[in-house]
Design an enzyme around this catalytic site. Structure first.
Site, PDB file in Angstrom:
ATOM      1  N   ASP A  60       0.841  -1.174   0.000  1.00  0.00           N
ATOM      2  CA  ASP A  60       0.000   0.000   0.000  1.00  0.00           C
ATOM      3  C   ASP A  60       0.886   1.237   0.000  1.00  0.00           C
ATOM      4  O   ASP A  60       2.036   1.174   0.407  1.00  0.00           O
ATOM      5  CB  ASP A  60      -0.890  -0.001   1.240  1.00  0.00           C
ATOM      6  CG  ASP A  60      -2.276  -0.503   0.907  1.00  0.00           C
ATOM      7  OD1 ASP A  60      -2.751  -0.170  -0.194  1.00  0.00           O
ATOM      8  OD2 ASP A  60      -2.865  -1.230   1.727  1.00  0.00           O
ATOM      9  N   TRP A 484      25.781 -32.681  36.421  1.00  0.00           N
ATOM     10  CA  TRP A 484      26.491 -31.399  36.265  1.00  0.00           C
ATOM     11  C   TRP A 484      25.543 -30.284  36.692  1.00  0.00           C
ATOM     12  O   TRP A 484      24.577 -30.002  36.002  1.00  0.00           O
ATOM     13  CB  TRP A 484      26.917 -31.248  34.805  1.00  0.00           C
ATOM     14  CG  TRP A 484      27.553 -29.951  34.411  1.00  0.00           C
ATOM     15  CD1 TRP A 484      27.306 -28.696  34.899  1.00  0.00           C
ATOM     16  CD2 TRP A 484      28.550 -29.765  33.399  1.00  0.00           C
ATOM     17  NE1 TRP A 484      28.074 -27.760  34.257  1.00  0.00           N
ATOM     18  CE2 TRP A 484      28.848 -28.388  33.331  1.00  0.00           C
ATOM     19  CE3 TRP A 484      29.218 -30.637  32.531  1.00  0.00           C
ATOM     20  CZ2 TRP A 484      29.773 -27.861  32.436  1.00  0.00           C
ATOM     21  CZ3 TRP A 484      30.134 -30.110  31.632  1.00  0.00           C
ATOM     22  CH2 TRP A 484      30.416 -28.740  31.593  1.00  0.00           C
ATOM     23  N   ASP A 485      25.869 -29.692  37.822  1.00  0.00           N
ATOM     24  CA  ASP A 485      24.990 -28.680  38.409  1.00  0.00           C
ATOM     25  C   ASP A 485      25.533 -27.277  38.112  1.00  0.00           C
ATOM     26  O   ASP A 485      26.694 -27.115  37.705  1.00  0.00           O
ATOM     27  CB  ASP A 485      24.935 -28.931  39.929  1.00  0.00           C
ATOM     28  CG  ASP A 485      23.657 -28.418  40.572  1.00  0.00           C
ATOM     29  OD1 ASP A 485      22.936 -27.638  39.930  1.00  0.00           O
ATOM     30  OD2 ASP A 485      23.390 -28.796  41.727  1.00  0.00           O
ATOM     31  N   CYS A 533      21.878 -29.891  35.186  1.00  0.00           N
ATOM     32  CA  CYS A 533      21.064 -29.342  36.265  1.00  0.00           C
ATOM     33  C   CYS A 533      21.540 -27.923  36.472  1.00  0.00           C
ATOM     34  O   CYS A 533      22.732 -27.634  36.329  1.00  0.00           O
ATOM     35  CB  CYS A 533      21.295 -30.189  37.521  1.00  0.00           C
ATOM     36  SG  CYS A 533      20.525 -29.536  39.006  1.00  0.00           S
ATOM     37  N   ASP A 555      14.123 -28.418  41.034  1.00  0.00           N
ATOM     38  CA  ASP A 555      14.413 -28.818  42.410  1.00  0.00           C
ATOM     39  C   ASP A 555      13.131 -29.096  43.174  1.00  0.00           C
ATOM     40  O   ASP A 555      13.179 -29.594  44.298  1.00  0.00           O
ATOM     41  CB  ASP A 555      15.191 -27.705  43.125  1.00  0.00           C
ATOM     42  CG  ASP A 555      16.689 -27.896  42.975  1.00  0.00           C
ATOM     43  OD1 ASP A 555      17.100 -28.891  42.355  1.00  0.00           O
ATOM     44  OD2 ASP A 555      17.448 -27.053  43.485  1.00  0.00           O
TER      45      ASP A 555
HETATM   46  C1  DGJ Z   1      20.857 -27.944  43.287  1.00  0.00           C
HETATM   47  C2  DGJ Z   1      20.350 -29.169  42.605  1.00  0.00           C
HETATM   48  O1  DGJ Z   1      19.271 -28.867  41.803  1.00  0.00           O
HETATM   49  C3  DGJ Z   1      20.021 -30.213  43.664  1.00  0.00           C
HETATM   50  O2  DGJ Z   1      19.426 -31.319  43.058  1.00  0.00           O
HETATM   51  C4  DGJ Z   1      21.288 -30.571  44.364  1.00  0.00           C
HETATM   52  O3  DGJ Z   1      22.163 -31.197  43.473  1.00  0.00           O
HETATM   53  C5  DGJ Z   1      21.904 -29.330  44.966  1.00  0.00           C
HETATM   54  N1  DGJ Z   1      22.050 -28.274  44.003  1.00  0.00           N
HETATM   55  C6  DGJ Z   1      23.245 -29.643  45.560  1.00  0.00           C
HETATM   56  O4  DGJ Z   1      23.879 -28.537  46.005  1.00  0.00           O
END
Ligand code: DGJ
Length: 758
Positions: A60, A484-485, A533, A555
């Site tokens: 347009d 692995w957090d 994690c 968690d």
């Molecule tokens: C956070 C994680 O989500 C939990 O499952 C656990 O591994 C804690 N950290 C440990 O510090």
């Protein structure tokens, strides 16, 4: 018309119209001949290649700035584009921004050529679609800047299998002398011709991730993002545009996600003419990539889908795609070990004897894997010490980790171990030796999070040093699984490794460092299964799934909360990627008491496990858990392979339900839950989906407490889909039975299995 025709990409060579198509979707764009820019023509359910395309172009006359003098229809503000740039007569948000040596941002990228290559792109350690798919084809369009040697390569991959288009972009600087600053580099942008959509996305916070929100688009911008160094609990890198009348089962829905775990931005921008621009990519916040001479920058891949069958079609397309082309194939079809994790059983308070008692009980229950969580290293008795000192705490484990692992192995269980590789506590030798390896400016405030600091993973030396420590531990004991957090976000970002002009690269380099460590670990320990994690679901995304085949979804282990979290996650992630555990009551996050059977009936729809002190349970509870594990093992192939159907939402219903069905084996599992027990409840039926209408099924209600059959009947598929499972009984002349029935309760659940009878 001259055409280049690969099976899935048809190109009108003269008019430069590109059509990517399979049986489910079509994606169509063209080059505007007068200005060499790309114009988006259509993305949606499959159409044939149009006989002509001119009628798809609308212009347009609008008061606007225009690209061509004397032409009131060449304003990019009013053209649906493929990969727009802000300020080039388009005032909407662009997909990219390049700062030139003069300090300006004026780009003029024009179509130069196209190329078709077989297969997916290999992006090295940047997560990407992978594995052989003989139909996968990639179209790459090269755009050439008029003011520099810079090129932009737009990649589009389509395959026969899924209703998926993968998009990404490469910025190329072939110049031998000049550098440029890339300050915005989204993975894709897409302009849709109207704004009649709801935006659906997943938001949350720690312990309440993946909450579904659906709102109608407004004129202006709606955005989701993370600038926290990880994809975050707050917003998942995913958004969907759904027609307001679309539902779980029908209607048009577009979905987009990223194969990326770092900072991101996802937006929907509606202009004043109701054109909707969606885009997704690396967050531009503090992003500034120095595009040096003869270098390239590659964006993460965005995965786009379009469904005509509502949210289910979108979710199943994503879930299939993740299973077939993202998650490590070694794990996709293999039964995942059913694990016990000691975190909620012991927290930091354990020794070898306590752990072995747990492991013995775990074996007696027929679990597969024992995972030792946080607290085994340094002097870690609380969350304020020892991260970065990955040496065994001999006070807790005097005989060492290898002894513990071998004891666990001898019981017949595999052994898994927790790490938080990216973090550092100040009381460690590493922090003393290398204070410069901590993220932050040495002369400025550095905030702690959970009493800890972040290691500078943009520095390859840091990644190598952490790898060395982890590898030494992993070599020292029979460890087959790593959790692995990552428990804090990045604030006050600064790297002492990077020069001032490259600080804007920090966040992306950081996440590439994370991917590199994953790569090193998997290369050195090819049998290792890794669970990702980040304080639960703080980095649960398609990028991390490329390396870690399962993630700790949240968690929050409460069964009622988990209904929402897992339901939300299922919008795009497959069940097998969602770690889900049975935990203790009262629940440690919300204090709720739910029946053991319900905790299991929820956790079963994910990667199953336990996270409670199984040495403190009654004989009845132990027997129940044993029955659950036996049942979980029997349905595991179905959970990993079946299609997932959301039947009723925990966000809107007191009686949520879901179903997994595998059309190959014609088996299914249905979970039905009651949050609160209403007085004098109404009758209820549960209509199933995805079945073969004419197929006779054996419908069995399972008592998960002892793995026995509560009832069984033969029913046709069409009856189960159209009438449904009847959830009430006929008590005519059975008053006594009625009064003696198990009293319904709050937080109750029922589990049904489907098999074929012939
Ligand atoms: C956070 C994680 O989500 C939990 O499952 C656990 O591994 C804690 N950290 C440990 O510090």
């Amino acid at each position: 018309m001259m055409t280049t025709d690969s099976q899935l990409i048809t190109i009108d060579d003269q008019n430069l119209v590109f059509h990517l198509h399979n049986q489910q979707i079509s994606y169509l764009f063209r080059v505007i001949p007068e200005i060499g820019q790309l114009e988006q023509l259509y993305f949606g359910p499959a159409i044939q290649t149009p006989i002509d395309y001119h009628h798809l172009i609308v212009r347009d006359l609008r008061p606007a700035d225009n690209q061509l003098t004397g032409d009131y229809t060449s304003s990019l503000e009013h053209i649906q584009q493929e990969y727009p740039c802000f300020g080039t007569t388009d005032f909407r948000q662009g997909a990219y921004a390049i700062k030139y040596p003069d300090g300006d941002y004026i780009s003029e990228f024009k179509y130069q050529k196209f190329e078709i290559t077989p297969g997916y792109l290999n992006l090295g350690e940047l997560p990407h679609a992978r594995y052989h798919d003989e139909t996968a084809t990639t179209l790459t369009i090269t755009l050439q800047d008029a003011y520099s040697l810079l090129q932009i390569l737009l990649h589009y991959t389509i395959s026969q299998e899924n209703a998926i288009i993968i998009r990404s972009t490469t910025f190329r600087n072939p110049d031998t002398t000049t550098s440029y600053h890339l300050q915005r580099a989204l993975s894709f942008s897409l302009d849709l011709p109207d704004a009649n959509y709801d935006l659906l996305h997943l938001h949350g916070a720690w312990a309440k991730e993946m909450q579904i929100e659906r709102r109608h688009l407004m004129t202006g911008r709606m955005a989701i993002d993370s600038d926290r160094g990880a994809s975050s609990h707050q917003h998942n890198p995913f958004l969907a545009l759904a027609r307001p009348d679309s539902t779980e089962t029908q209607g048009l829905v577009y979905g987009a996600t990223l194969l990326y775990s770092g900072n991101f931005l996802g937006q929907a921008e509606v202009d004043n003419y109701d054109v909707t621009r969606i885009s997704l990519g690396i967050s531009p916040t503090q992003f500034d990539w120095l595009l040096q001479p003869q270098s390239e920058f590659q964006t993460p891949e965005a995965v786009l889908t379009c469904s005509q069958t509502g949210l289910t079609g979108m979710s199943q397309a994503f879930q299939n795609f993740f299973c077939e082309h993202v998650i490590d194939q070694r794990w996709v079809d293999q039964p995942k070990p059913i694990l016990i994790n000691n975190w909620e059983a012991t927290y930091f308070d354990f020794d070898e004897a306590k752990l072995l008692k747990l492991a013995q009980q775990a074996k007696a229950l027929d679990l597969d894997l024992f995972v030792l969580d946080d607290g085994w290293f340094g002097k870690r008795d609380s969350d304020n010490s020892s991260l970065g000192n990955w040496t065994v705490d001999h006070h807790k484990l005097p005989a060492g980790l290898s002894h513990l692992a071998s004891e666990v192995n001898q019981l017949g269980l595999k052994f898994g171990l927790w790490f938080e590789p990216e973090m550092i506590s100040l009381d460690t030798p590493l922090a003393a030796e290398h204070p410069e390896w901590i993220v932050g400016h040495p002369q400025k405030r550095r905030s702690q999070g959970r009493n800890q600091y972040v290691l500078d993973f943009s520095n390859p030396d840091v990644v190598s040093a952490i790898f060395e420590q982890m590898a030494a531990i992993l070599h020292s004991a029979a460890i087959s699984y790593v959790k692995w957090d990552m428990n804090r976000y990045i604030s006050e970002a600064f790297s002492t490794y990077l020069p001032a002009e490259r600080q804007g690269e920090f966040y992306h380099r950081y996440i590439m460092g994370v991917y590199h460590l994953y790569h090193l670990l998997i290369t050195e320990f090819p049998e290792l299964l890794i669970e990702s994690c980040a304080g639960g679901g703080g980095r649960f995304d398609g990028g991390i799934l490329y390396y870690a085949s399962q993630g700790w979804t949240s968690d929050d282990t409460d069964a009622v909360e988990r209904l929402k979290i897992q339901y939300g996650a299922s919008m795009l992630y497959p069940l097998q990627s969602m770690g889900s555990h049975v935990s203790a009551v009262p629940n440690h996050q919300v204090g709720r008491r739910t029946p053991l059977s319900t905790r299991a009936a929820v956790a079963l729809f994910g990667t199953f496990g336990y996270e409670l002190d199984i040495t403190k349970l009654t004989a009845t509870e132990l027997a129940e858990i044993k029955a659950q594990i036996q049942f979980a093992k029997s349905v595991q192939p179905l959970i990993q392979k079946g299609k997932f159907y959301r039947l009723a939402s925990p966000f809107t219903s007191n009686r949520p339900a879901w179903e997994v069905y595998d059309s190959e084996t014609k088996t299914g599992l249905i979970g039905y839950y009651q949050i609160l027990n209403p007085a004098n409840p109404s009758y209820h039926r549960l209509q199933l989906r995805g079945l073969v209408p004419t197929q006779k099924y054996q419908l069995t209600e399972i008592n998960l407490s002892n793995n026995t059959i509560l009832s069984t009947e033969e029913v046709f598929g069409d009856e189960l889909q159209n009438i449904g499972i009847i959830l009430n009984k006929d008590y005519t002349n059975k008053a006594a039975e009625y009064w003696q029935r198990p009293q319904p309760t709050d937080f109750a659940s029922r589990l049904f299995q489907l098999k074929t009878t012939e």
